[in-house]
Design a protein around this motif. Structure first.
Motif, PDB file in Angstrom:
ATOM      1  N   ARG A  75       0.825  -1.217   0.000  1.00 45.55           N
ATOM      2  CA  ARG A  75       0.000   0.000   0.000  1.00 45.55           C
ATOM      3  C   ARG A  75       0.857   1.263   0.000  1.00 45.55           C
ATOM      4  N   GLU A  76       1.903   1.278   0.835  1.00 48.86           N
ATOM      5  CA  GLU A  76       2.775   2.453   0.880  1.00 48.86           C
ATOM      6  C   GLU A  76       3.569   2.598  -0.410  1.00 48.86           C
ATOM      7  N   ALA A  77       4.029   1.477  -0.966  1.00 51.82           N
ATOM      8  CA  ALA A  77       4.764   1.524  -2.236  1.00 51.82           C
ATOM      9  C   ALA A  77       3.865   2.067  -3.345  1.00 51.82           C
ATOM     10  N   HIS A  78       2.601   1.673  -3.347  1.00 52.79           N
ATOM     11  CA  HIS A  78       1.650   2.162  -4.347  1.00 52.79           C
ATOM     12  C   HIS A  78       1.521   3.685  -4.262  1.00 52.79           C
ATOM     13  N   THR A  79       1.363   4.190  -3.068  1.00 49.20           N
ATOM     14  CA  THR A  79       1.197   5.636  -2.872  1.00 49.20           C
ATOM     15  C   THR A  79       2.472   6.387  -3.234  1.00 49.20           C
TER      16      THR A  79
ATOM     17  N   LYS B 113       9.505   4.466 -10.073  1.00 44.54           N
ATOM     18  CA  LYS B 113       9.724   3.175 -10.734  1.00 44.54           C
ATOM     19  C   LYS B 113      10.058   2.073  -9.725  1.00 44.54           C
ATOM     20  N   SER B 114      10.957   2.359  -8.791  1.00 45.22           N
ATOM     21  CA  SER B 114      11.336   1.328  -7.819  1.00 45.22           C
ATOM     22  C   SER B 114      10.176   1.000  -6.881  1.00 45.22           C
ATOM     23  N   ALA B 115       9.389   2.002  -6.512  1.00 44.80           N
ATOM     24  CA  ALA B 115       8.236   1.749  -5.647  1.00 44.80           C
ATOM     25  C   ALA B 115       7.178   0.933  -6.380  1.00 44.80           C
ATOM     26  N   ARG B 116       6.959   1.226  -7.649  1.00 41.95           N
ATOM     27  CA  ARG B 116       5.984   0.458  -8.433  1.00 41.95           C
ATOM     28  C   ARG B 116       6.428  -0.999  -8.548  1.00 41.95           C
ATOM     29  N   GLU B 117       7.709  -1.230  -8.766  1.00 38.88           N
ATOM     30  CA  GLU B 117       8.218  -2.605  -8.846  1.00 38.88           C
ATOM     31  C   GLU B 117       8.015  -3.337  -7.519  1.00 38.88           C
ATOM     32  N   LEU B 118       8.239  -2.636  -6.407  1.00 41.47           N
ATOM     33  CA  LEU B 118       8.020  -3.240  -5.090  1.00 41.47           C
ATOM     34  C   LEU B 118       6.538  -3.556  -4.889  1.00 41.47           C
TER      35      LEU B 118
ATOM     36  N   VAL C 219       4.234  -4.230  -7.156  1.00 39.85           N
ATOM     37  CA  VAL C 219       3.862  -5.375  -7.993  1.00 39.85           C
ATOM     38  C   VAL C 219       4.409  -6.674  -7.398  1.00 39.85           C
ATOM     39  N   LEU C 220       5.636  -6.652  -6.929  1.00 38.85           N
ATOM     40  CA  LEU C 220       6.229  -7.847  -6.335  1.00 38.85           C
ATOM     41  C   LEU C 220       5.460  -8.271  -5.087  1.00 38.85           C
ATOM     42  N   CYS C 221       5.113  -7.326  -4.242  1.00 39.05           N
ATOM     43  CA  CYS C 221       4.343  -7.659  -3.036  1.00 39.05           C
ATOM     44  C   CYS C 221       3.016  -8.312  -3.411  1.00 39.05           C
ATOM     45  N   ALA C 222       2.340  -7.771  -4.409  1.00 38.46           N
ATOM     46  CA  ALA C 222       1.067  -8.344  -4.848  1.00 38.46           C
ATOM     47  C   ALA C 222       1.266  -9.777  -5.349  1.00 38.46           C
ATOM     48  N   GLN C 223       2.328  -9.996  -6.108  1.00 39.40           N
ATOM     49  CA  GLN C 223       2.610 -11.345  -6.615  1.00 39.40           C
ATOM     50  C   GLN C 223       2.879 -12.309  -5.467  1.00 39.40           C
ATOM     51  N   LEU C 224       3.683 -11.877  -4.513  1.00 39.69           N
ATOM     52  CA  LEU C 224       4.024 -12.738  -3.383  1.00 39.69           C
ATOM     53  C   LEU C 224       2.795 -13.071  -2.553  1.00 39.69           C
ATOM     54  N   MET C 225       1.919 -12.106  -2.385  1.00 38.10           N
ATOM     55  CA  MET C 225       0.696 -12.355  -1.633  1.00 38.10           C
ATOM     56  C   MET C 225      -0.203 -13.343  -2.375  1.00 38.10           C
ATOM     57  N   ASP C 226      -0.254 -13.233  -3.695  1.00 35.71           N
ATOM     58  CA  ASP C 226      -1.043 -14.177  -4.502  1.00 35.71           C
ATOM     59  C   ASP C 226      -0.465 -15.583  -4.445  1.00 35.71           C
ATOM     60  N   GLU C 227       0.862 -15.672  -4.390  1.00 33.88           N
ATOM     61  CA  GLU C 227       1.535 -16.969  -4.372  1.00 33.88           C
ATOM     62  C   GLU C 227       1.452 -17.650  -3.011  1.00 33.88           C
ATOM     63  N   GLY C 228       1.247 -16.874  -1.978  1.00 31.04           N
ATOM     64  CA  GLY C 228       1.244 -17.410  -0.614  1.00 31.04           C
ATOM     65  C   GLY C 228       2.576 -17.146   0.048  1.00 31.04           C
ATOM     66  N   VAL C 229       2.603 -16.176   0.924  1.00 30.05           N
ATOM     67  CA  VAL C 229       3.873 -15.721   1.500  1.00 30.05           C
ATOM     68  C   VAL C 229       4.539 -16.751   2.400  1.00 30.05           C
ATOM     69  N   ASN C 230       3.777 -17.672   2.935  1.00 35.92           N
ATOM     70  CA  ASN C 230       4.381 -18.672   3.812  1.00 35.92           C
ATOM     71  C   ASN C 230       5.231 -19.677   3.042  1.00 35.92           C
ATOM     72  N   ASP C 231       5.052 -19.723   1.730  1.00 35.00           N
ATOM     73  CA  ASP C 231       5.816 -20.641   0.894  1.00 35.00           C
ATOM     74  C   ASP C 231       6.919 -19.930   0.110  1.00 35.00           C
TER      75      ASP C 231
ATOM     76  N   GLU D 200      14.677 -11.503  -3.862  1.00 39.58           N
ATOM     77  CA  GLU D 200      14.062 -10.561  -4.796  1.00 39.58           C
ATOM     78  C   GLU D 200      13.327  -9.457  -4.026  1.00 39.58           C
ATOM     79  N   LEU D 201      12.619  -9.844  -2.982  1.00 37.17           N
ATOM     80  CA  LEU D 201      11.918  -8.865  -2.148  1.00 37.17           C
ATOM     81  C   LEU D 201      12.921  -7.963  -1.435  1.00 37.17           C
ATOM     82  N   ALA D 202      13.976  -8.542  -0.901  1.00 32.31           N
ATOM     83  CA  ALA D 202      15.002  -7.744  -0.213  1.00 32.31           C
ATOM     84  C   ALA D 202      15.614  -6.725  -1.166  1.00 32.31           C
ATOM     85  N   ALA D 203      15.907  -7.142  -2.388  1.00 33.25           N
ATOM     86  CA  ALA D 203      16.495  -6.229  -3.371  1.00 33.25           C
ATOM     87  C   ALA D 203      15.528  -5.103  -3.732  1.00 33.25           C
ATOM     88  N   ALA D 204      14.245  -5.416  -3.864  1.00 31.97           N
ATOM     89  CA  ALA D 204      13.248  -4.401  -4.215  1.00 31.97           C
ATOM     90  C   ALA D 204      13.081  -3.385  -3.087  1.00 31.97           C
TER      91      ALA D 204
END
Length: 125
Positions: free
Chosen positions: A53-57, A72-77, A79-91, A99-103
């Motif tokens: 949410r903060e990255a989006h803003t 650009k870097s915030a938008r990439e973060l 999108v990555l957060c959304a993907q990770l949440m869709d994939e299941g963060v516990n896995d 990748e998340l750390a780098a973003a």
């Protein structure tokens, strides 16, 4: 209103944006620390939602104020957060964690540059 007046008004608004953005980056930092805390009670999904949410803003508003690299870097973060949440963060495997750390690091680096030198942003006037 002259171009000079518009420029001054824009710069004044940009100063306010920078102060608000510091707080938003702080939210990302606190939630990133929560993810990395090693605590049994950590809620990775909730922390990622805050970061997303903060990255989006930040992505939208920083672009408006002339900070394309931060945007650009915030938008990439975001999108990555959304993907990770869709994939299941516990896995999340080690590669996705890196990748998340780098973003997150890139957003911190770009925003630190922006805060240190607000003049790097473009001004449309």
């Amino acid at each position: 209103m002259t171009d000079s007046d518009l420029r001054q008004a824009f710069l004044s608004l940009r100063e306010e944006f920078l102060e608000i953005c510091r707080g938003r980056v702080g939210v990302i930092e606190r939630n990133w620390s929560e993810i990395n805390s090693g605590s049994e009670d950590k809620n990775i999904s909730e922390a990622l939602e805050f970061i997303k949410r903060e990255a989006h803003t930040i992505a939208g508003s920083s672009g408006t104020y002339g900070y394309a690299d931060v945007s650009k870097s915030a938008r990439e973060l975001e999108v990555l957060c959304a993907q990770l949440m869709d994939e299941g963060v516990n896995d999340m495997d080690a590669a996705r964690q890196e990748e998340l750390a780098a973003a997150v690091t890139l957003v911190f680096e770009e925003s630190t540059r922006m805060f240190a030198d607000p003049e790097i942003g473009t001004v449309p006037f």
